[in-house]
Design a protein around this motif. Structure first.
Motif, PDB file in Angstrom:
ATOM      1  N   MET A  85     -62.009  24.550  -0.762  1.00 50.41           N
ATOM      2  CA  MET A  85     -61.706  25.741  -1.543  1.00 50.41           C
ATOM      3  C   MET A  85     -62.999  26.534  -1.794  1.00 50.41           C
ATOM      4  O   MET A  85     -64.020  25.949  -2.133  1.00 50.41           O
ATOM      5  N   LEU A  86     -62.900  27.825  -1.617  1.00 53.25           N
ATOM      6  CA  LEU A  86     -64.068  28.680  -1.831  1.00 53.25           C
ATOM      7  C   LEU A  86     -64.228  28.974  -3.323  1.00 53.25           C
ATOM      8  O   LEU A  86     -63.284  29.416  -3.971  1.00 53.25           O
ATOM      9  N   ALA A  87     -65.423  28.717  -3.860  1.00 53.01           N
ATOM     10  CA  ALA A  87     -65.661  28.914  -5.296  1.00 53.01           C
ATOM     11  C   ALA A  87     -66.614  30.058  -5.591  1.00 53.01           C
ATOM     12  O   ALA A  87     -66.712  30.492  -6.735  1.00 53.01           O
ATOM     13  N   GLN A  88     -67.316  30.562  -4.566  1.00 53.59           N
ATOM     14  CA  GLN A  88     -68.264  31.651  -4.746  1.00 53.59           C
ATOM     15  C   GLN A  88     -67.859  32.830  -3.860  1.00 53.59           C
ATOM     16  O   GLN A  88     -67.390  32.628  -2.739  1.00 53.59           O
ATOM     17  N   PRO A  89     -68.024  34.064  -4.340  1.00 58.09           N
ATOM     18  CA  PRO A  89     -67.604  35.221  -3.524  1.00 58.09           C
ATOM     19  C   PRO A  89     -68.475  35.372  -2.283  1.00 58.09           C
ATOM     20  O   PRO A  89     -69.658  35.022  -2.287  1.00 58.09           O
ATOM     21  N   LEU A  90     -67.867  35.885  -1.231  1.00 52.94           N
ATOM     22  CA  LEU A  90     -68.582  36.182   0.006  1.00 52.94           C
ATOM     23  C   LEU A  90     -69.164  37.589  -0.085  1.00 52.94           C
ATOM     24  O   LEU A  90     -68.702  38.413  -0.890  1.00 52.94           O
ATOM     25  N   GLN A 122     -58.090  33.714  -9.839  1.00 51.32           N
ATOM     26  CA  GLN A 122     -57.814  33.667 -11.272  1.00 51.32           C
ATOM     27  C   GLN A 122     -58.793  34.533 -12.044  1.00 51.32           C
ATOM     28  O   GLN A 122     -58.419  35.190 -13.032  1.00 51.32           O
ATOM     29  N   ALA A 123     -60.054  34.578 -11.590  1.00 50.35           N
ATOM     30  CA  ALA A 123     -61.042  35.421 -12.262  1.00 50.35           C
ATOM     31  C   ALA A 123     -60.661  36.894 -12.163  1.00 50.35           C
ATOM     32  O   ALA A 123     -60.816  37.658 -13.127  1.00 50.35           O
ATOM     33  N   VAL A 124     -60.159  37.312 -11.008  1.00 54.34           N
ATOM     34  CA  VAL A 124     -59.692  38.693 -10.858  1.00 54.34           C
ATOM     35  C   VAL A 124     -58.520  38.939 -11.795  1.00 54.34           C
ATOM     36  O   VAL A 124     -58.466  39.969 -12.500  1.00 54.34           O
ATOM     37  N   ARG A 125     -57.572  38.012 -11.812  1.00 45.75           N
ATOM     38  CA  ARG A 125     -56.390  38.147 -12.668  1.00 45.75           C
ATOM     39  C   ARG A 125     -56.794  38.250 -14.138  1.00 45.75           C
ATOM     40  O   ARG A 125     -56.263  39.084 -14.886  1.00 45.75           O
ATOM     41  N   ASP A 126     -57.731  37.401 -14.566  1.00 45.03           N
ATOM     42  CA  ASP A 126     -58.166  37.418 -15.966  1.00 45.03           C
ATOM     43  C   ASP A 126     -58.802  38.754 -16.335  1.00 45.03           C
ATOM     44  O   ASP A 126     -58.545  39.308 -17.411  1.00 45.03           O
ATOM     45  N   ARG A 127     -59.636  39.286 -15.440  1.00 43.74           N
ATOM     46  CA  ARG A 127     -60.273  40.575 -15.717  1.00 43.74           C
ATOM     47  C   ARG A 127     -59.238  41.697 -15.816  1.00 43.74           C
ATOM     48  O   ARG A 127     -59.353  42.587 -16.669  1.00 43.74           O
ATOM     49  N   CYS A 128     -58.237  41.655 -14.949  1.00 37.49           N
ATOM     50  CA  CYS A 128     -57.188  42.682 -14.986  1.00 37.49           C
ATOM     51  C   CYS A 128     -56.429  42.640 -16.307  1.00 37.49           C
ATOM     52  O   CYS A 128     -56.078  43.681 -16.877  1.00 37.49           O
ATOM     53  N   SER A 161     -57.045  47.632 -10.576  1.00 39.46           N
ATOM     54  CA  SER A 161     -57.319  46.292 -10.050  1.00 39.46           C
ATOM     55  C   SER A 161     -58.449  46.297  -9.031  1.00 39.46           C
ATOM     56  O   SER A 161     -59.202  45.320  -8.929  1.00 39.46           O
ATOM     57  N   ALA A 162     -58.596  47.393  -8.286  1.00 34.00           N
ATOM     58  CA  ALA A 162     -59.655  47.461  -7.277  1.00 34.00           C
ATOM     59  C   ALA A 162     -61.034  47.317  -7.911  1.00 34.00           C
ATOM     60  O   ALA A 162     -61.939  46.708  -7.334  1.00 34.00           O
ATOM     61  N   HIS A 163     -61.195  47.886  -9.094  1.00 32.11           N
ATOM     62  CA  HIS A 163     -62.471  47.772  -9.812  1.00 32.11           C
ATOM     63  C   HIS A 163     -62.790  46.302 -10.108  1.00 32.11           C
ATOM     64  O   HIS A 163     -63.928  45.846  -9.891  1.00 32.11           O
ATOM     65  N   HIS A 164     -61.799  45.565 -10.587  1.00 30.44           N
ATOM     66  CA  HIS A 164     -62.019  44.156 -10.917  1.00 30.44           C
ATOM     67  C   HIS A 164     -62.220  43.312  -9.657  1.00 30.44           C
ATOM     68  O   HIS A 164     -62.992  42.347  -9.665  1.00 30.44           O
ATOM     69  N   ARG A 187     -63.650  44.315  -6.863  1.00 27.62           N
ATOM     70  CA  ARG A 187     -65.033  44.538  -6.419  1.00 27.62           C
ATOM     71  C   ARG A 187     -66.018  43.746  -7.277  1.00 27.62           C
ATOM     72  O   ARG A 187     -67.004  43.201  -6.777  1.00 27.62           O
ATOM     73  N   ALA A 188     -65.746  43.687  -8.577  1.00 27.00           N
ATOM     74  CA  ALA A 188     -66.660  42.990  -9.494  1.00 27.00           C
ATOM     75  C   ALA A 188     -66.715  41.488  -9.208  1.00 27.00           C
ATOM     76  O   ALA A 188     -67.773  40.870  -9.314  1.00 27.00           O
ATOM     77  N   VAL A 189     -65.578  40.915  -8.842  1.00 23.71           N
ATOM     78  CA  VAL A 189     -65.511  39.463  -8.636  1.00 23.71           C
ATOM     79  C   VAL A 189     -65.748  39.080  -7.174  1.00 23.71           C
ATOM     80  O   VAL A 189     -66.438  38.103  -6.874  1.00 23.71           O
ATOM     81  N   LEU A 190     -65.172  39.855  -6.250  1.00 23.25           N
ATOM     82  CA  LEU A 190     -65.122  39.448  -4.839  1.00 23.25           C
ATOM     83  C   LEU A 190     -66.082  40.206  -3.932  1.00 23.25           C
ATOM     84  O   LEU A 190     -66.259  39.832  -2.771  1.00 23.25           O
ATOM     85  N   ASN A 191     -66.632  41.308  -4.420  1.00 21.32           N
ATOM     86  CA  ASN A 191     -67.484  42.216  -3.633  1.00 21.32           C
ATOM     87  C   ASN A 191     -66.683  43.069  -2.644  1.00 21.32           C
ATOM     88  O   ASN A 191     -67.277  43.829  -1.867  1.00 21.32           O
ATOM     89  N   ILE A 192     -65.396  42.988  -2.690  1.00 19.09           N
ATOM     90  CA  ILE A 192     -64.528  43.775  -1.793  1.00 19.09           C
ATOM     91  C   ILE A 192     -63.237  44.113  -2.538  1.00 19.09           C
ATOM     92  O   ILE A 192     -62.970  43.570  -3.616  1.00 19.09           O
ATOM     93  N   GLU A 193     -62.444  45.014  -1.937  1.00 17.96           N
ATOM     94  CA  GLU A 193     -61.110  45.310  -2.452  1.00 17.96           C
ATOM     95  C   GLU A 193     -60.075  44.609  -1.586  1.00 17.96           C
ATOM     96  O   GLU A 193     -60.197  44.584  -0.360  1.00 17.96           O
TER      97      GLU A 193
END
Length: 282
Positions: A1-6, A170-176, A184-187, A189-195
């Motif tokens: 499982m990936l735990a850090q954003p690419l 889940q981090a994206v969901r929590d921020r939203c 949602s695109a803003h969140h 980008r903040a978590v994943l570096n992409i939309e």
């Protein structure tokens, strides 16, 4: 499982296209039963397989990506349905390729919340697929099958994120939820570096998904925005309605503007459009 954003879109697409695609438990059970029937009686055909697994967006994605990856020079047309893919592969090779499948619940056994979220996203996709299919049939549209599959596969980047990076999803969901004023695109980008929307189109291109499916949804395809304008708009409206129902529940209804637009596209009265939607979702 990936735990850090690419770092970027290319890295995310390379990672996700290299991961296995799990399927719903019901799909795995249906596949097992059909494989047993085929082994004993040899009576399974492509339509039976499509009826059994074609409503699972994860299985549909798995089949279409496999066929795309193994496309030969003699194959001049896209394969955009499970039925067509099975016909192309053959019944025996289909079962050899996809049995036994990776089951979603087993893959995410340690992440039950991710399983629940994926099932919610799939229910939303089912809703959109039912709606756009009815719209397309009334529109006497030759793209009805492609529209249905485009709706079913909509959001597959988000689903795959929950499959293979549930902590980040889940981090994206929590921020939203904590900051709904931002889109949602803003969140993302903040978590994943992409939309996720951009990732979805990148995945479709890298996997070589059927051109019609890509043209129906790609925001950068200016030519299709003209040639497939009514189809793209019917799909957008179906997705918007499904998303609203997901957020607001059964009390959600189309806006007057949406009813008027659908009335024009489908050449129906607005009360008839409302009845069509109510009956489709009943």
């Amino acid at each position: 499982m990936l735990a850090q954003p690419l770092p970027d879109l290319a890295a995310w697409s390379q990672y996700l296209t290299g991961q296995p695609i799990p399927v719903l438990l019901d799909t795995a059970e249906e596949l097992s039963l059909l494989a047993e029937v085929e082994a004993r009686h040899g009576t399974v055909d492509a339509h039976l397989i499509d009826d059994a697994v074609g409503d699972d967006p994860l299985m549909t994605l798995q089949v279409l990506t496999h066929v795309s990856r193994h496309r030969t020079d003699r194959q001049i047309t896209d394969v955009d349905t499970v039925t067509a893919a099975v016909v192309l592969m053959g019944i025996g090779p289909f079962f050899q390729t996809f049995s036994p499948p990776l089951v979603l619940d087993d893959h995410l056994e340690a992440h039950p919340r991710a399983v629940a979220e994926i099932r919610r996203l799939i229910r939303r996709a089912w809703c959109a697929a039912r709606l756009v299919t009815e719209f397309a049939l009334l529109h006497t549209d030759g793209h009805a099958s492609a529209l249905q599959k485009a709706a079913l596969l909509h959001g597959h980047a988000n689903i795959l994120l929950w499959c293979h990076a549930p902590v980040l999803a889940q981090a994206v969901r929590d921020r939203c939820e904590q900051d709904p004023a931002q889109d949602s695109a803003h969140h993302e980008r903040a978590v994943l570096n992409i939309e996720l929307r951009a990732l979805e189109h990148q995945l479709a291109r890298d996997w070589g998904l059927p051109a019609t499916l890509r043209r129906l949804t790609d925001p950068d395809d200016a030519r299709s925005q003209i040639l497939l304008q009514p189809q793209r708009r019917l799909l957008e409206l179906a997705l918007m309605l499904a998303d609203r129902l997901d957020r607001e529940g059964t009390q959600a209804t189309p806006t007057l503007d949406e009813l008027d637009e659908l009335s024009t596209l489908l050449t129906l009265s607005t009360p008839s459009v409302q009845r069509l939607i109510d009956n489709t979702l009943a």
